[in-house]
Design a protein around this motif. Structure first.
Motif, PDB file in Angstrom:
ATOM      1  N   GLY A 152       0.548  -1.173   0.045  1.00 27.27           N
ATOM      2  CA  GLY A 152       0.038  -0.043  -0.035  1.00 27.27           C
ATOM      3  C   GLY A 152       1.013   1.396  -0.092  1.00 27.27           C
ATOM      4  N   PRO A 153       0.086   2.414  -0.128  1.00 27.88           N
ATOM      5  CA  PRO A 153       0.999   3.568  -0.059  1.00 27.88           C
ATOM      6  C   PRO A 153       1.489   4.038   1.369  1.00 27.88           C
TER       7      PRO A 153
ATOM      8  N   VAL B  72       5.623   5.226   7.039  1.00 28.39           N
ATOM      9  CA  VAL B  72       4.339   4.819   7.628  1.00 28.39           C
ATOM     10  C   VAL B  72       3.415   4.440   6.682  1.00 28.39           C
ATOM     11  N   PRO B  73       2.737   3.069   6.619  1.00 30.26           N
ATOM     12  CA  PRO B  73       1.901   2.944   5.654  1.00 30.26           C
ATOM     13  C   PRO B  73       0.483   3.366   6.006  1.00 30.26           C
ATOM     14  N   PHE B  74      -0.271   3.629   5.195  1.00 30.75           N
ATOM     15  CA  PHE B  74      -1.727   4.480   5.236  1.00 30.75           C
ATOM     16  C   PHE B  74      -2.733   3.970   4.278  1.00 30.75           C
ATOM     17  N   THR B  75      -3.938   4.091   4.709  1.00 30.48           N
ATOM     18  CA  THR B  75      -4.982   3.892   3.573  1.00 30.48           C
ATOM     19  C   THR B  75      -5.596   5.139   3.134  1.00 30.48           C
TER      20      THR B  75
ATOM     21  N   GLN C 230      -4.039   9.750  12.070  1.00 32.45           N
ATOM     22  CA  GLN C 230      -4.644   8.254  12.023  1.00 32.45           C
ATOM     23  C   GLN C 230      -3.551   7.427  11.635  1.00 32.45           C
ATOM     24  N   ALA C 231      -2.740   7.781  10.600  1.00 35.10           N
ATOM     25  CA  ALA C 231      -1.895   6.781  10.072  1.00 35.10           C
ATOM     26  C   ALA C 231      -0.808   6.523  11.261  1.00 35.10           C
TER      27      ALA C 231
ATOM     28  N   GLY D 120       4.249   9.142  -0.351  1.00 29.13           N
ATOM     29  CA  GLY D 120       5.530   9.849  -0.710  1.00 29.13           C
ATOM     30  C   GLY D 120       5.852  11.148   0.060  1.00 29.13           C
ATOM     31  N   GLN D 121       4.774  11.746   0.782  1.00 30.96           N
ATOM     32  CA  GLN D 121       5.029  12.793   1.812  1.00 30.96           C
ATOM     33  C   GLN D 121       6.053  12.696   2.702  1.00 30.96           C
TER      34      GLN D 121
END
Lengths: 179, 231
Positions: free
Chosen positions: B3-4, B13-16, B23-24, B69-70
């Motif tokens: 995932g992103p 840090v992965p996030f949806t 939250q992430a 990518g941030q």
């Protein structure tokens, strides 16, 4: 340098709880005695302050004598420390700031429960009460603060050891408390 | 794990999609300080403690979506200094008498202050006069300790479905208002089980029974920082 670090302490509008916490350094006081010389302090009962390296101020400002004494300490101490909640933010005595001074005096000396011979003390030797309690940084420049009611003895020890060694005091996270 | 991701202080840090930065971060076990944010409620964005640096700007992590990518910066000296100033301002504009407060040791305002190493403040204390509401049998409303995070407002509206609270007034005259016939807590229909009461980060809304039952040393933030016990 052979001269021991000279320390003065005082309690303004405080309860001497911070001085009690100072004494709670227990056996470390013996080591401290080898490092420092206590100048004016309730612990020495010395009435005059000389030039000191460190001044520890317990309590905030509640009367005219507090103001005079704090200014004297500031003038005499190279490093001034606000020791404990009352010096830092007014503490429990500042609970009276929500009332006028007159309301406080009426409640304490005229109208409160169980008062006999009601009269507001007016002896000219008594210091004049301030309308509000003030933290000490509102009157003088404070170099370091140690919050807590009282600050833990370990925190006072750490602070003094840093200052004596000429280090910038950084209290360990677990010793920072406001209660 | 395909995932992103984005980074916080260099850590991936992965996030949806749709998740906010905070939250992430929480799912990744990274603490971003906050007072008005609570995972159960929509972000309010008012306390500004969760402000992070992202994309060359300072943005609140609670109401800014994570972007793949941030590079986000959370623990910088500049940000922590600004956060400490914000907490100092909360302390001087209310009446926070920690030594006499039953919430002490379990208070998020206090715990954030510890985490940010707030020892004092250069600001003068305002000592505002705010009305205490002791009209409720089970709950005390001590406005001295209110920091206007609106968590009780949101919880009462969205979870309890009672809509009992609001913030009224501007600036230093801001006050927590009670939506009841006489404006007092006693006639409001608030009950001990209400979420509004439980989410108060300070001792503004406090059950009257049980104060000081937990001894010093065993309270929520005794011996562990808010970063370790964040909810």
């Amino acid at each position: 340098m052979s001269r021991r670090v000279r320390i003065a302490t005082t309690s303004l509008a405080g309860c001497f709880g911070c001085h009690t916490s100072f004494l709670d350094m227990d056996e470390r006081l013996l080591r401290l005695a080898g490092q420092v010389e206590l100048d004016r302090s309730p612990l020495t009962d010395r009435k005059q302050i000389r030039h000191c390296d460190i001044g520890l101020i317990e309590g905030g400002l509640c009367n005219s004598e507090n103001i005079e004494l704090l200014r004297r300490f500031r003038a005499c101490c190279t490093t001034l420390v606000a020791l404990g909640a009352c010096a830092v933010n007014g503490g429990i005595p500042a609970l009276r700031n929500r009332y006028t001074l007159e309301e406080c005096l009426r409640e304490a000396y005229l109208e409160g429960a169980g008062i006999e011979n009601p009269q507001i003390p007016d002896d000219p030797e008594l210091p004049r009460l301030l309308e509000n309690i003030h933290p000490i940084h509102e009157l003088v420049t404070v170099d370091y603060s140690l919050p807590g009611c009282p600050p833990p003895a370990d925190a006072i020890w750490a602070l003094l050891q840093d200052l004596i060694a000429g280090r910038e005091p950084v209290p360990p996270l677990e010793l920072i408390r406001y209660d | 794990m395909n995932g992103p991701t984005f980074t916080i202080d260099g850590r991936s840090v992965p996030f949806t999609e749709g998740q906010s930065i905070i939250q992430a971060a929480r799912e990744a076990g990274i603490y971003i300080p906050h007072l008005c944010y609570h995972p159960e409620f929509r972000p309010h964005g008012s306390c500004r403690l969760c402000v992070v640096e992202a994309g060359g700007r300072s943005v609140p992590a609670c109401s800014t979506p994570a972007v793949a990518g941030q590079q986000v910066r959370n623990r910088t000296e500049r940000l922590d200094r600004m956060r400490r100033t914000l907490v100092e301002l909360l302390f001087v504009e209310g009446n926070h008498f920690c030594p006499a407060c039953p919430k002490s040791g379990n208070c998020k305002l206090q715990a954030v202050g510890y985490w940010l190493r707030m020892l004092d403040t250069p600001f003068p204390y305002l000592f505002p006069r705010r009305e205490l509401d002791a009209s409720h049998h089970d709950v005390l409303l001590d406005r001295d300790r209110c920091i206007f995070c609106e968590l009780c407002v949101r919880a009462s509206r969205e979870v309890d479905r009672k809509n009992l609270f609001a913030i009224g007034g501007k600036g230093t005259r801001c006050r927590l208002l009670v939506n009841s016939p006489d404006g007092r807590l006693g006639s409001s229909g608030l009950s001990l089980g209400d979420r509004a009461l439980q989410v108060c980060p300070t001792g503004a809304l406090l059950p009257r029974k049980g104060a000081f039952h937990v001894p010093v040393g065993r309270r929520l933030y005794d011996g562990r920082s808010i970063a370790e016990s964040d909810e």
